[in-house]
Design an enzyme around this catalytic site. Structure first.
Site, PDB file in Angstrom:
ATOM      1  N   ASP A  31       0.848  -1.193   0.000  1.00 19.27           N
ATOM      2  CA  ASP A  31       0.000   0.000   0.000  1.00 19.27           C
ATOM      3  C   ASP A  31       0.886   1.246   0.000  1.00 19.27           C
ATOM      4  OD1 ASP A  31      -3.205   0.553   1.026  1.00 19.27           O
ATOM      5  OD2 ASP A  31      -1.773   2.216   1.103  1.00 19.27           O
ATOM      6  N   ASN A  87     -12.555  -3.288   3.002  1.00 16.97           N
ATOM      7  CA  ASN A  87     -13.470  -2.153   3.081  1.00 16.97           C
ATOM      8  C   ASN A  87     -14.433  -2.224   1.893  1.00 16.97           C
ATOM      9  OD1 ASN A  87     -12.103  -1.130   5.351  1.00 16.97           O
ATOM     10  ND2 ASN A  87     -10.613  -0.092   4.054  1.00 16.97           N
ATOM     11  N   GLY A  93     -15.837   2.604   4.047  1.00 21.89           N
ATOM     12  CA  GLY A  93     -14.588   3.360   3.936  1.00 21.89           C
ATOM     13  C   GLY A  93     -13.776   3.018   2.708  1.00 21.89           C
ATOM     14  N   GLN A  94     -14.417   2.378   1.714  1.00 23.18           N
ATOM     15  CA  GLN A  94     -13.677   2.020   0.493  1.00 23.18           C
ATOM     16  C   GLN A  94     -13.426   3.265  -0.342  1.00 23.18           C
ATOM     17  OE1 GLN A  94     -15.666  -0.911  -1.922  1.00 23.18           O
ATOM     18  NE2 GLN A  94     -13.953  -1.084  -3.363  1.00 23.18           N
ATOM     19  N   HIS A 100     -10.359  -5.230  -3.123  1.00 24.77           N
ATOM     20  CA  HIS A 100      -9.001  -5.508  -2.647  1.00 24.77           C
ATOM     21  C   HIS A 100      -9.040  -5.900  -1.187  1.00 24.77           C
ATOM     22  CE1 HIS A 100      -9.891  -1.207  -2.198  1.00 24.77           C
ATOM     23  NE2 HIS A 100      -9.165  -1.243  -1.106  1.00 24.77           N
ATOM     24  N   LEU A 101      -8.061  -6.708  -0.805  1.00 25.05           N
ATOM     25  CA  LEU A 101      -7.872  -7.112   0.583  1.00 25.05           C
ATOM     26  C   LEU A 101      -6.645  -6.388   1.123  1.00 25.05           C
ATOM     27  CD1 LEU A 101      -9.316  -9.552  -0.919  1.00 25.05           C
ATOM     28  CD2 LEU A 101      -8.351 -11.006   0.861  1.00 25.05           C
ATOM     29  N   HIS A 102      -6.774  -5.836   2.316  1.00 23.43           N
ATOM     30  CA  HIS A 102      -5.612  -5.280   3.021  1.00 23.43           C
ATOM     31  C   HIS A 102      -5.050  -6.377   3.926  1.00 23.43           C
ATOM     32  CE1 HIS A 102      -6.669  -0.876   2.386  1.00 23.43           C
ATOM     33  NE2 HIS A 102      -7.850  -1.432   2.173  1.00 23.43           N
TER      34      HIS A 102
HETATM   35  P1  5GP Z   1      -9.585   1.380   0.543  1.00 19.38           P
HETATM   36  O1  5GP Z   1      -9.644   2.656   1.327  1.00 19.38           O
HETATM   37  O2  5GP Z   1     -10.326   1.498  -0.768  1.00 19.38           O
HETATM   38  O3  5GP Z   1      -9.968   0.146   1.319  1.00 19.38           O
HETATM   39  O4  5GP Z   1      -8.050   1.153   0.210  1.00 19.38           O
HETATM   40  C1  5GP Z   1      -7.423   1.739  -0.867  1.00 19.38           C
HETATM   41  C2  5GP Z   1      -5.953   1.722  -0.549  1.00 19.38           C
HETATM   42  O5  5GP Z   1      -5.245   1.960  -1.750  1.00 19.38           O
HETATM   43  C3  5GP Z   1      -5.529   2.800   0.451  1.00 19.38           C
HETATM   44  O6  5GP Z   1      -4.978   2.165   1.608  1.00 19.38           O
HETATM   45  C4  5GP Z   1      -4.498   3.615  -0.323  1.00 19.38           C
HETATM   46  O7  5GP Z   1      -3.409   4.000   0.483  1.00 19.38           O
HETATM   47  C5  5GP Z   1      -4.086   2.666  -1.433  1.00 19.38           C
HETATM   48  N1  5GP Z   1      -3.654   3.340  -2.645  1.00 19.38           N
HETATM   49  C6  5GP Z   1      -4.233   4.399  -3.262  1.00 19.38           C
HETATM   50  N2  5GP Z   1      -3.572   4.725  -4.381  1.00 19.38           N
HETATM   51  C7  5GP Z   1      -2.547   3.841  -4.496  1.00 19.38           C
HETATM   52  C8  5GP Z   1      -1.503   3.661  -5.462  1.00 19.38           C
HETATM   53  O8  5GP Z   1      -1.390   4.383  -6.461  1.00 19.38           O
HETATM   54  N3  5GP Z   1      -0.615   2.664  -5.245  1.00 19.38           N
HETATM   55  C9  5GP Z   1      -0.708   1.831  -4.145  1.00 19.38           C
HETATM   56  N4  5GP Z   1       0.218   0.880  -4.027  1.00 19.38           N
HETATM   57  N5  5GP Z   1      -1.681   1.973  -3.217  1.00 19.38           N
HETATM   58  C10 5GP Z   1      -2.597   2.949  -3.382  1.00 19.38           C
END
Ligand code: 5GP
Ligand code: ZN
Length: 114
Positions: A31, A87, A93-94, A100-102
């Site tokens: 991330d 998320n 909070g997406q 995607h999975l964190h």
């Molecule tokens: P969400 O908030 O949708 O669950 O997670 C999206 C994640 O994508 C966030 O943790 C954010 O830091 C990450 N992210 C956003 N843009 C980029 C990018 O260009 N490259 C990478 N590697 N991560 C990203």
């Protein structure tokens, strides 16, 4: 592939990311704004907006994503444990509209911290 999707562009290689794991179904990369010492995203190659768009047709893919998350955790040495988060949608909070999975670890992720 969705032309205006950030993670589709990473899957396609048009936006760079450091690939940590890849198989036929998914790719994993760090991330860009890590919330923990280890913070890896596991992303299906197929464009799916979120978990809410999946159903029983996606059982195989969802299983592969979870197995990939476990593989990433092993590769990252998270033997003390880790957290996997999906998320989903606005209230979840997406912020990126591609499922995607964190995988989060490298510190205690529960409460109390430490
Ligand atoms: P969400 O908030 O949708 O669950 O997670 C999206 C994640 O994508 C966030 O943790 C954010 O830091 C990450 N992210 C956003 N843009 C980029 C990018 O260009 N490259 C990478 N590697 N991560 C990203
Ligand atoms: Zn996408």
């Amino acid at each position: 592939m969705s032309n205006d999707c950030l993670f589709c562009k990473i899957v396609a290689g048009t936006i760079p990311a450091r690939t940590l794991f890849e198989d036929g179904s998914c790719v994993a990369f760090p991330d860009v704004h890590p919330q923990a010492p280890v913070h890896v995203l596991v992303v299906p190659k197929q464009h799916l907006v979120s978990l809410a768009e999946t159903d029983r047709e996606h059982t195989d893919l969802l299983g592969r994503l979870l197995a990939a998350a476990a593989e990433v955790a092993r590769m990252q040495g998270l033997e003390k444990g880790y957290r996997v988060v999906i998320n989903t949608g606005h209230d979840g909070g997406q912020t990126v509209g591609h499922l995607h999975l964190h995988v989060l670890g490298g510190r205690h992720m529960g409460w109390p911290p430490g």
